[in-house]
Design an enzyme around this catalytic site. Structure first.
Site, PDB file in Angstrom:
ATOM      1  N   HIS A 168       6.647  -1.607   3.645  1.00  0.00           N
ATOM      2  CA  HIS A 168       6.465  -3.011   4.010  1.00  0.00           C
ATOM      3  C   HIS A 168       5.670  -3.727   2.928  1.00  0.00           C
ATOM      4  CE1 HIS A 168       3.184  -0.629   5.750  1.00  0.00           C
ATOM      5  NE2 HIS A 168       2.392  -1.675   5.516  1.00  0.00           N
ATOM      6  N   HIS A 215       3.020  -6.909   2.539  1.00  0.00           N
ATOM      7  CA  HIS A 215       2.155  -7.882   3.207  1.00  0.00           C
ATOM      8  C   HIS A 215       2.252  -9.203   2.445  1.00  0.00           C
ATOM      9  CE1 HIS A 215      -0.517  -4.901   5.440  1.00  0.00           C
ATOM     10  NE2 HIS A 215       0.000  -4.104   4.513  1.00  0.00           N
ATOM     11  N   ASN A 245       0.853  -1.181   0.000  1.00  0.00           N
ATOM     12  CA  ASN A 245       0.000   0.000   0.000  1.00  0.00           C
ATOM     13  C   ASN A 245       0.893   1.236   0.000  1.00  0.00           C
ATOM     14  OD1 ASN A 245      -2.377  -1.572   0.179  1.00  0.00           O
ATOM     15  ND2 ASN A 245      -2.119  -1.765   2.396  1.00  0.00           N
TER      16      ASN A 245
HETATM   17  P1  AMP Z   1      -0.619  -0.815   6.007  1.00  0.00           P
HETATM   18  O1  AMP Z   1      -2.048  -0.471   6.350  1.00  0.00           O
HETATM   19  O2  AMP Z   1      -0.382  -1.335   4.632  1.00  0.00           O
HETATM   20  O3  AMP Z   1       0.284   0.360   6.363  1.00  0.00           O
HETATM   21  O4  AMP Z   1      -0.219  -2.023   6.960  1.00  0.00           O
HETATM   22  C1  AMP Z   1       0.137  -1.845   8.285  1.00  0.00           C
HETATM   23  C2  AMP Z   1      -0.070  -3.162   8.980  1.00  0.00           C
HETATM   24  O5  AMP Z   1       0.620  -3.113  10.215  1.00  0.00           O
HETATM   25  C3  AMP Z   1      -1.522  -3.498   9.308  1.00  0.00           C
HETATM   26  O6  AMP Z   1      -1.901  -4.720   8.665  1.00  0.00           O
HETATM   27  C4  AMP Z   1      -1.535  -3.629  10.829  1.00  0.00           C
HETATM   28  O7  AMP Z   1      -2.379  -4.661  11.285  1.00  0.00           O
HETATM   29  C5  AMP Z   1      -0.085  -3.907  11.131  1.00  0.00           C
HETATM   30  N1  AMP Z   1       0.381  -3.532  12.455  1.00  0.00           N
HETATM   31  C6  AMP Z   1       0.151  -2.382  13.113  1.00  0.00           C
HETATM   32  N2  AMP Z   1       0.769  -2.379  14.304  1.00  0.00           N
HETATM   33  C7  AMP Z   1       1.430  -3.565  14.392  1.00  0.00           C
HETATM   34  C8  AMP Z   1       2.263  -4.183  15.381  1.00  0.00           C
HETATM   35  N3  AMP Z   1       2.556  -3.564  16.543  1.00  0.00           N
HETATM   36  N4  AMP Z   1       2.739  -5.425  15.141  1.00  0.00           N
HETATM   37  C9  AMP Z   1       2.455  -6.060  13.986  1.00  0.00           C
HETATM   38  N5  AMP Z   1       1.681  -5.537  13.002  1.00  0.00           N
HETATM   39  C10 AMP Z   1       1.178  -4.306  13.214  1.00  0.00           C
END
Ligand code: AMP
Length: 110
Positions: free
Chosen positions: A96, A98, A83
């Site tokens: 990142h 996914h 994203n």
């Molecule tokens: P995005 O919305 O593409 O920026 O993805 C961010 C992702 O980070 C989401 O799927 C969240 O569930 C995940 N996320 C947020 N905080 C944490 C955390 N502390 N540990 C692991 N994943 C997280």
């Protein structure tokens, strides 16, 4: 100190369920999984988003890290998602990928 959540996870200052680590890449379980496998793969060195990537090597390392996790879990069918920007769904501004797998997924996405 960096205020970035994923930098803190890479540094071990915020706990995570680590899946993979090498000199440049870190992978950990997503805290709110959207599939039986939902792993986040990040570069250790911070940049906000794919649009800010300065060189291709690290992007390739992150993608291959995701493919390696999938292979190690025996996944043959999976989706990699990046994203870029809030309107695309980015909520954490540390690049990142996914890795999503373990269930059927529809296409195109909403
Ligand atoms: P995005 O919305 O593409 O920026 O993805 C961010 C992702 O980070 C989401 O799927 C969240 O569930 C995940 N996320 C947020 N905080 C944490 C955390 N502390 N540990 C692991 N994943 C997280």
């Amino acid at each position: 100190m960096s205020e970035c959540l994923f930098c803190k996870i890479v540094e071990g200052k915020v706990p995570s369920r680590k899946v993979l680590e090498d000199d440049e890449v870190f992978a950990f379980e997503d805290i709110a999984p959207r599939a039986p496998t939902h792993v986040l793969v990040v570069p250790k060195k911070h940049f906000d988003k794919i649009a800010d990537a300065a060189e291709p090597g690290i992007v390739g390392r992150v993608l291959l890290g995701a493919a390696r996790v999938a292979r190690e879990r025996g996944l043959e069918h999976y989706r990699l998602v990046v994203n870029n920007g809030e309107e695309a769904g980015q909520s954490v501004f540390h690049f990142h990928v996914h890795l999503l797998g373990g269930r059927p997924m529809s296409w195109p996405p909403g």
